[in-house]
Design a protein around this motif. Structure first.
Motif, mmCIF file in Angstrom:
data_model
loop_
_atom_site.group_PDB
_atom_site.id
_atom_site.type_symbol
_atom_site.label_atom_id
_atom_site.label_comp_id
_atom_site.label_asym_id
_atom_site.label_seq_id
_atom_site.Cartn_x
_atom_site.Cartn_y
_atom_site.Cartn_z
ATOM 1 N N TYR A 83 0.852 -1.183 0.000
ATOM 2 C CA TYR A 83 0.000 0.000 0.000
ATOM 3 C C TYR A 83 0.886 1.231 0.000
ATOM 4 C CZ TYR A 83 0.797 0.171 5.087
ATOM 5 O OH TYR A 83 1.358 0.224 6.341
ATOM 6 N N MET A 84 0.317 2.356 -0.369
ATOM 7 C CA MET A 84 1.090 3.594 -0.359
ATOM 8 C C MET A 84 0.245 4.744 0.141
ATOM 9 S SD MET A 84 1.625 4.708 -4.367
ATOM 10 C CE MET A 84 2.215 3.156 -4.969
ATOM 11 N N ASP A 85 0.911 5.640 0.836
ATOM 12 C CA ASP A 85 0.302 6.868 1.309
ATOM 13 C C ASP A 85 0.952 8.017 0.547
ATOM 14 O OD1 ASP A 85 -1.437 5.810 3.324
ATOM 15 O OD2 ASP A 85 0.322 5.487 4.588
ATOM 16 N N GLU A 97 5.018 7.336 0.618
ATOM 17 C CA GLU A 97 5.571 6.229 1.394
ATOM 18 C C GLU A 97 4.897 4.958 0.888
ATOM 19 O OE1 GLU A 97 7.018 6.193 5.703
ATOM 20 O OE2 GLU A 97 4.978 5.391 5.821
ATOM 21 N N ILE A 98 5.705 4.073 0.318
ATOM 22 C CA ILE A 98 5.216 2.804 -0.212
ATOM 23 C C ILE A 98 5.671 1.718 0.743
ATOM 24 C CG2 ILE A 98 5.211 1.231 -2.180
ATOM 25 C CD1 ILE A 98 6.176 3.745 -3.849
ATOM 26 N N ILE A 99 4.736 0.869 1.168
ATOM 27 C CA ILE A 99 5.044 -0.136 2.179
ATOM 28 C C ILE A 99 4.684 -1.527 1.667
ATOM 29 C CG2 ILE A 99 4.526 -0.937 4.526
ATOM 30 C CD1 ILE A 99 3.837 2.132 5.019
ATOM 31 N N TRP A 100 5.627 -2.449 1.843
ATOM 32 C CA TRP A 100 5.368 -3.859 1.590
ATOM 33 C C TRP A 100 5.357 -4.517 2.956
ATOM 34 C CZ3 TRP A 100 9.490 -7.848 -0.124
ATOM 35 C CH2 TRP A 100 8.903 -9.113 -0.230
ATOM 36 N N ALA A 101 4.180 -4.830 3.448
ATOM 37 C CA ALA A 101 4.018 -5.387 4.782
ATOM 38 C C ALA A 101 4.207 -6.900 4.812
ATOM 39 C CB ALA A 101 2.644 -5.025 5.341
ATOM 40 N N GLY A 102 4.514 -7.511 3.683
ATOM 41 C CA GLY A 102 4.643 -8.960 3.630
ATOM 42 C C GLY A 102 6.062 -9.458 3.647
ATOM 43 N N ALA A 103 7.016 -8.587 3.941
ATOM 44 C CA ALA A 103 8.407 -9.023 3.961
ATOM 45 C C ALA A 103 8.633 -9.989 5.129
ATOM 46 C CB ALA A 103 9.331 -7.813 4.090
ATOM 47 N N ALA A 128 14.625 6.963 -0.897
ATOM 48 C CA ALA A 128 15.443 5.863 -0.376
ATOM 49 C C ALA A 128 14.552 4.676 -0.002
ATOM 50 C CB ALA A 128 16.241 6.315 0.838
ATOM 51 N N LYS A 129 15.175 3.509 0.080
ATOM 52 C CA LYS A 129 14.482 2.282 0.456
ATOM 53 C C LYS A 129 14.998 1.836 1.820
ATOM 54 C CE LYS A 129 13.831 -2.478 -1.139
ATOM 55 N NZ LYS A 129 14.170 -3.428 -2.190
ATOM 56 N N TYR A 130 14.071 1.403 2.680
ATOM 57 C CA TYR A 130 14.414 0.998 4.043
ATOM 58 C C TYR A 130 13.796 -0.360 4.362
ATOM 59 C CZ TYR A 130 15.355 5.977 4.564
ATOM 60 O OH TYR A 130 15.833 7.246 4.408
ATOM 61 N N GLU A 131 14.365 -1.017 5.365
ATOM 62 C CA GLU A 131 13.771 -2.226 5.935
ATOM 63 C C GLU A 131 13.507 -1.963 7.401
ATOM 64 O OE1 GLU A 131 16.521 -5.421 5.219
ATOM 65 O OE2 GLU A 131 15.871 -5.640 3.147
ATOM 66 N N ASP A 132 12.305 -2.315 7.854
ATOM 67 C CA ASP A 132 11.986 -2.236 9.274
ATOM 68 C C ASP A 132 12.403 -3.552 9.908
ATOM 69 O OD1 ASP A 132 10.941 0.281 9.010
ATOM 70 O OD2 ASP A 132 8.848 -0.340 9.056
ATOM 71 N N VAL A 133 13.408 -3.503 10.764
ATOM 72 C CA VAL A 133 13.940 -4.697 11.408
ATOM 73 C C VAL A 133 13.400 -4.749 12.835
ATOM 74 C CG1 VAL A 133 16.031 -5.915 12.123
ATOM 75 C CG2 VAL A 133 16.016 -4.597 9.996
ATOM 76 N N VAL A 134 12.722 -5.865 13.155
ATOM 77 C CA VAL A 134 12.167 -6.056 14.495
ATOM 78 C C VAL A 134 13.248 -6.673 15.372
ATOM 79 C CG1 VAL A 134 10.347 -7.138 15.846
ATOM 80 C CG2 VAL A 134 9.876 -6.396 13.495
#
Length: 181
Positions: A83-85, A97-103, A128-134
């Motif tokens: 999805y994107m906002d 902001e484009i988000i891929w929540a299925g990574a 830029a491209k980022y990864e959200d690391v838990v």
């Protein structure tokens, strides 16, 4: 025909973004284009006939693009994890902001800014491209993807109101279409 022109634009973005190996030259090439787009927008605004308006209404209209069909939340039809906002930054500029929540390890996020390009009828962007690391404690760190420190692309609308995404580097948006949510 429109998709052919968009493909040509995408190829041009790839060449200008530094695929030849010199990243600084790509950045210098993009700056005049953005200035030209801003100048065209100013010229277009000054060329429009002035109309008598209520002062409050006039200020509001000046800060919102005449045709702001892009702003809002967009959901991918084929893959709902995307999805994107899109938010208007005033004038013809946008923050996306484009988000891929299925990574597998966390979200993948493209944070970009751009401006509407009248020739291509879309928002050309750089970001830029980022990864959200838990982390183990549950906190999330947004980490830049090193090989994608600068991403370019475009989002554009078809006549039926469907939004398409051209990601010049990863081609993540190649098979996706988005509907406003």
């Amino acid at each position: 025909m429109k998709k052919l022109w968009i493909c040509y634009f995408a190829a041009l973005c790839i060449v200008l973004s530094g695929c030849a190996g010199n990243r600084q030259e790509g950045q210098k090439s993009e700056t005049p284009e953005q200035e030209d787009t801003q100048q065209e927008a100013q010229d277009r605004t000054s060329a429009e006939p002035s109309q008598a308006k209520d002062p409050e209404t006039s200020a509001e209209l000046d800060s919102v693009p005449e045709d702001d069909r892009f702003s809002g939340r967009w959901q991918a039809v084929e893959t709902p994890q995307y999805y994107m906002d899109i938010a208007s930054g005033g004038g013809d500029s946008y923050t996306i902001e484009i988000i891929w929540a299925g990574a597998s390890q966390g979200n993948v996020v493209w944070q970009v800014t751009g401006s509407y390009d009248e020739t291509w009828e879309g928002v050309a962007y750089v970001g830029a491209k980022y990864e959200d690391v838990v982390k183990e404690d549950g906190t999330i760190d947004r980490v830049p993807v090193p090989e994608r420190e600068e991403v370019t692309g475009m989002v554009y609308l078809e006549d039926d109101g469907t939004l398409y995404w051209i990601d010049d580097f990863d081609h993540a948006g190649d098979d996706l279409s988005f509907e406003k949510g």
